[in-house]
Scaffold this motif. Structure first.
Motif, PDB file in Angstrom:
ATOM      1  N   UNK A   1       0.824  -1.203   0.000  1.00  0.00           N
ATOM      2  CA  UNK A   1       0.000   0.000   0.000  1.00  0.00           C
ATOM      3  C   UNK A   1       0.862   1.258   0.000  1.00  0.00           C
ATOM      4  N   UNK A   2       0.314   2.332  -0.569  1.00  0.00           N
ATOM      5  CA  UNK A   2       0.904   3.646  -0.376  1.00  0.00           C
ATOM      6  C   UNK A   2       0.494   4.156   1.009  1.00  0.00           C
ATOM      7  N   UNK A   3       1.063   5.288   1.419  1.00  0.00           N
ATOM      8  CA  UNK A   3       0.874   5.768   2.790  1.00  0.00           C
ATOM      9  C   UNK A   3       0.370   7.210   2.788  1.00  0.00           C
ATOM     10  N   UNK A   4      -0.639   7.466   3.618  1.00  0.00           N
ATOM     11  CA  UNK A   4      -1.098   8.823   3.899  1.00  0.00           C
ATOM     12  C   UNK A   4      -0.586   9.236   5.281  1.00  0.00           C
ATOM     13  N   UNK A   5      -0.209  10.515   5.393  1.00  0.00           N
ATOM     14  CA  UNK A   5       0.245  11.073   6.667  1.00  0.00           C
ATOM     15  C   UNK A   5      -0.586  12.294   7.017  1.00  0.00           C
ATOM     16  N   UNK A   6      -0.650  12.603   8.302  1.00  0.00           N
ATOM     17  CA  UNK A   6      -1.262  13.848   8.739  1.00  0.00           C
ATOM     18  C   UNK A   6      -0.153  14.888   8.957  1.00  0.00           C
ATOM     19  N   UNK A   7      -0.093  15.485  10.101  1.00  0.00           N
ATOM     20  CA  UNK A   7       0.885  16.533  10.395  1.00  0.00           C
ATOM     21  C   UNK A   7       2.295  15.935  10.446  1.00  0.00           C
ATOM     22  N   UNK A   8       3.180  16.452   9.615  1.00  0.00           N
ATOM     23  CA  UNK A   8       4.541  15.920   9.552  1.00  0.00           C
ATOM     24  C   UNK A   8       5.525  16.709  10.408  1.00  0.00           C
ATOM     25  N   UNK A   9       5.085  17.764  11.028  1.00  0.00           N
ATOM     26  CA  UNK A   9       5.990  18.537  11.880  1.00  0.00           C
ATOM     27  C   UNK A   9       6.425  17.696  13.088  1.00  0.00           C
ATOM     28  N   UNK A  10       7.702  17.763  13.385  1.00  0.00           N
ATOM     29  CA  UNK A  10       8.229  16.988  14.504  1.00  0.00           C
ATOM     30  C   UNK A  10       8.493  15.536  14.177  1.00  0.00           C
ATOM     31  N   UNK A  11       8.253  15.121  12.956  1.00  0.00           N
ATOM     32  CA  UNK A  11       8.517  13.741  12.548  1.00  0.00           C
ATOM     33  C   UNK A  11       9.952  13.615  12.031  1.00  0.00           C
ATOM     34  N   UNK A  12      10.472  12.413  12.064  1.00  0.00           N
ATOM     35  CA  UNK A  12      11.795  12.138  11.503  1.00  0.00           C
ATOM     36  C   UNK A  12      11.614  11.895  10.001  1.00  0.00           C
ATOM     37  N   UNK A  13      11.751  12.955   9.231  1.00  0.00           N
ATOM     38  CA  UNK A  13      11.454  12.884   7.800  1.00  0.00           C
ATOM     39  C   UNK A  13      12.452  11.981   7.071  1.00  0.00           C
ATOM     40  N   UNK A  14      13.706  12.038   7.467  1.00  0.00           N
ATOM     41  CA  UNK A  14      14.704  11.171   6.828  1.00  0.00           C
ATOM     42  C   UNK A  14      14.378   9.701   7.066  1.00  0.00           C
ATOM     43  N   UNK A  15      13.960   9.365   8.284  1.00  0.00           N
ATOM     44  CA  UNK A  15      13.603   7.975   8.584  1.00  0.00           C
ATOM     45  C   UNK A  15      12.361   7.552   7.819  1.00  0.00           C
ATOM     46  N   UNK A  16      11.385   8.448   7.679  1.00  0.00           N
ATOM     47  CA  UNK A  16      10.193   8.136   6.886  1.00  0.00           C
ATOM     48  C   UNK A  16      10.582   7.876   5.432  1.00  0.00           C
ATOM     49  N   UNK A  17      11.428   8.731   4.888  1.00  0.00           N
ATOM     50  CA  UNK A  17      11.853   8.564   3.491  1.00  0.00           C
ATOM     51  C   UNK A  17      12.627   7.269   3.306  1.00  0.00           C
ATOM     52  N   UNK A  18      13.397   6.875   4.331  1.00  0.00           N
ATOM     53  CA  UNK A  18      14.232   5.678   4.230  1.00  0.00           C
ATOM     54  C   UNK A  18      13.412   4.390   4.238  1.00  0.00           C
ATOM     55  N   UNK A  19      12.139   4.447   4.604  1.00  0.00           N
ATOM     56  CA  UNK A  19      11.306   3.238   4.575  1.00  0.00           C
ATOM     57  C   UNK A  19      11.062   2.756   3.149  1.00  0.00           C
ATOM     58  N   UNK A  20      11.238   3.639   2.172  1.00  0.00           N
ATOM     59  CA  UNK A  20      10.959   3.274   0.787  1.00  0.00           C
ATOM     60  C   UNK A  20       9.499   3.361   0.418  1.00  0.00           C
ATOM     61  N   UNK A  21       8.656   3.782   1.366  1.00  0.00           N
ATOM     62  CA  UNK A  21       7.213   3.878   1.100  1.00  0.00           C
ATOM     63  C   UNK A  21       6.926   5.000   0.109  1.00  0.00           C
ATOM     64  N   UNK A  22       5.832   4.831  -0.623  1.00  0.00           N
ATOM     65  CA  UNK A  22       5.330   5.905  -1.479  1.00  0.00           C
ATOM     66  C   UNK A  22       4.258   6.639  -0.696  1.00  0.00           C
ATOM     67  N   UNK A  23       4.423   7.939  -0.529  1.00  0.00           N
ATOM     68  CA  UNK A  23       3.496   8.739   0.253  1.00  0.00           C
ATOM     69  C   UNK A  23       2.546   9.473  -0.685  1.00  0.00           C
ATOM     70  N   UNK A  24       1.265   9.160  -0.553  1.00  0.00           N
ATOM     71  CA  UNK A  24       0.287   9.747  -1.470  1.00  0.00           C
ATOM     72  C   UNK A  24      -0.166  11.131  -1.027  1.00  0.00           C
ATOM     73  N   UNK A  25      -0.246  11.363   0.297  1.00  0.00           N
ATOM     74  CA  UNK A  25      -0.734  12.660   0.757  1.00  0.00           C
ATOM     75  C   UNK A  25      -0.264  12.943   2.176  1.00  0.00           C
ATOM     76  N   UNK A  26      -0.298  14.227   2.538  1.00  0.00           N
ATOM     77  CA  UNK A  26       0.017  14.691   3.886  1.00  0.00           C
ATOM     78  C   UNK A  26      -0.732  15.984   4.122  1.00  0.00           C
ATOM     79  N   UNK A  27      -0.821  16.390   5.375  1.00  0.00           N
ATOM     80  CA  UNK A  27      -1.435  17.676   5.673  1.00  0.00           C
ATOM     81  C   UNK A  27      -0.644  18.786   4.995  1.00  0.00           C
ATOM     82  N   UNK A  28      -1.362  19.755   4.420  1.00  0.00           N
ATOM     83  CA  UNK A  28      -0.710  20.787   3.621  1.00  0.00           C
ATOM     84  C   UNK A  28      -0.691  22.160   4.248  1.00  0.00           C
ATOM     85  N   UNK A  29      -1.102  22.284   5.505  1.00  0.00           N
ATOM     86  CA  UNK A  29      -1.084  23.584   6.186  1.00  0.00           C
ATOM     87  C   UNK A  29      -1.159  23.334   7.687  1.00  0.00           C
ATOM     88  N   UNK A  30      -0.882  24.363   8.490  1.00  0.00           N
ATOM     89  CA  UNK A  30      -1.029  24.197   9.932  1.00  0.00           C
ATOM     90  C   UNK A  30      -1.509  25.484  10.596  1.00  0.00           C
TER      91      UNK A  30
END
Length: 262
Positions: A30-59
């Motif tokens: 499956x592809x992955x949806x995320x909510x608020x990405x602030x405070x997340x380990x973005x490098x670790x998320x990217x390193x999973x190899x997952x395809x991210x379809x969407x994320x929250x676009x404002x705060x």
């Protein structure tokens, strides 16, 4: 015709850290949806190899409030580097600002012409921003009966009207069928009428907001209507597992979701 299936990592496998949830969703295809990405380990998320379809676009701010719509644009611009690093295709916005628990920050129960015009102008500017960076902004419909009271212009027919009026390739709908069922119903006609303006579809069953097959929505019939309409985009399960937060319950929910759309 097959759909691209995604799963919201915020709502399943709750006993696991986010990175492990993403890995498990990705390993099952499956592809992955995320909510608020602030405070997340973005490098670790990217390193999973997952395809991210969407994320929250404002705060911050509201798409339809002229007093603070500039905050939507400013916060979206700050999130774009994260979206680009993760390869996110769609950044999700809502008609008005959501606070803790999805509650309206400034509850309003009456829409005005100024709200429509401000929404149009804000989405036009988001379209320009998205075009510059190769990202689509997706306006999500919400239900105001159960989950999000006090959000004006939140119905699917209203978000569709705004996206249609903007008429920009980088502004689409995030058509959430869970919310549409609670607030409006008539889901098959909704997907047919909005098909050209849909960027992504989100699903959960009613009541309970669990995986397809646990409630009243006939998702196989909706899948058939989507195929007949030629939709081949992303369908994301933004739902909890009826069996709870454990791994077995999450696996079962993902299997049921896949079965409803394949």
């Amino acid at each position: 015709m097959s759909f691209r299936l995604a799963v919201c990592a915020e709502m399943v496998y709750g006993e696991l850290p986010l990175i492990e949830r993403v890995q498990r969703i990705h390993e099952q295809g499956f592809e992955v949806e995320l909510w608020d990405t602030r405070g997340r380990d973005i490098q670790a998320l990217a390193a999973t190899g997952a395809k991210f379809s969407s994320m929250s676009g404002y705060f911050g701010g509201s798409v339809i409030d002229s007093a603070n719509s500039h905050e939507v644009l400013a916060s979206a611009e700050k999130l774009i580097p994260t979206a680009l690093e993760l390869g996110v295709e769609r950044m999700v916005v809502h008609p008005a600002e959501l606070g803790e628990g999805g509650r309206a920050v400034r509850p309003t129960y009456r829409s005005t012409g100024e709200m429509w015009l401000t929404g149009l102008r804000t989405l036009e500017k988001l379209g320009e921003l998205g075009e510059k960076h190769g990202i689509t902004f997706a306006l999500e419909n919400l239900n105001t009966i159960l989950d999000h009271p006090g959000i004006p212009l939140a119905r699917a027919k209203d978000t569709h009207a705004l996206v249609h009026a903007v008429n920009h390739p980088n502004v689409k709908m995030m058509l959430d069928l869970y919310h549409a069922q609670i607030g409006e119903g008539n889901l098959i006609e909704a997907v047919r009428s909005a098909q050209s303006e849909i960027g992504e579809i989100q699903v959960a069953d009613v009541p309970g907001r669990f995986e397809p097959g646990t409630g009243e929505i006939n998702y196989p019939a909706i899948a058939k209507a989507l195929r007949e309409a030629g939709y081949a985009g992303v369908i994301g399960m933004e739902a909890g597992a009826v069996g709870g937060h454990g791994i077995e319950a999450g696996d079962a929910a993902l299997a049921a979701f896949r079965a409803s759309f394949t």
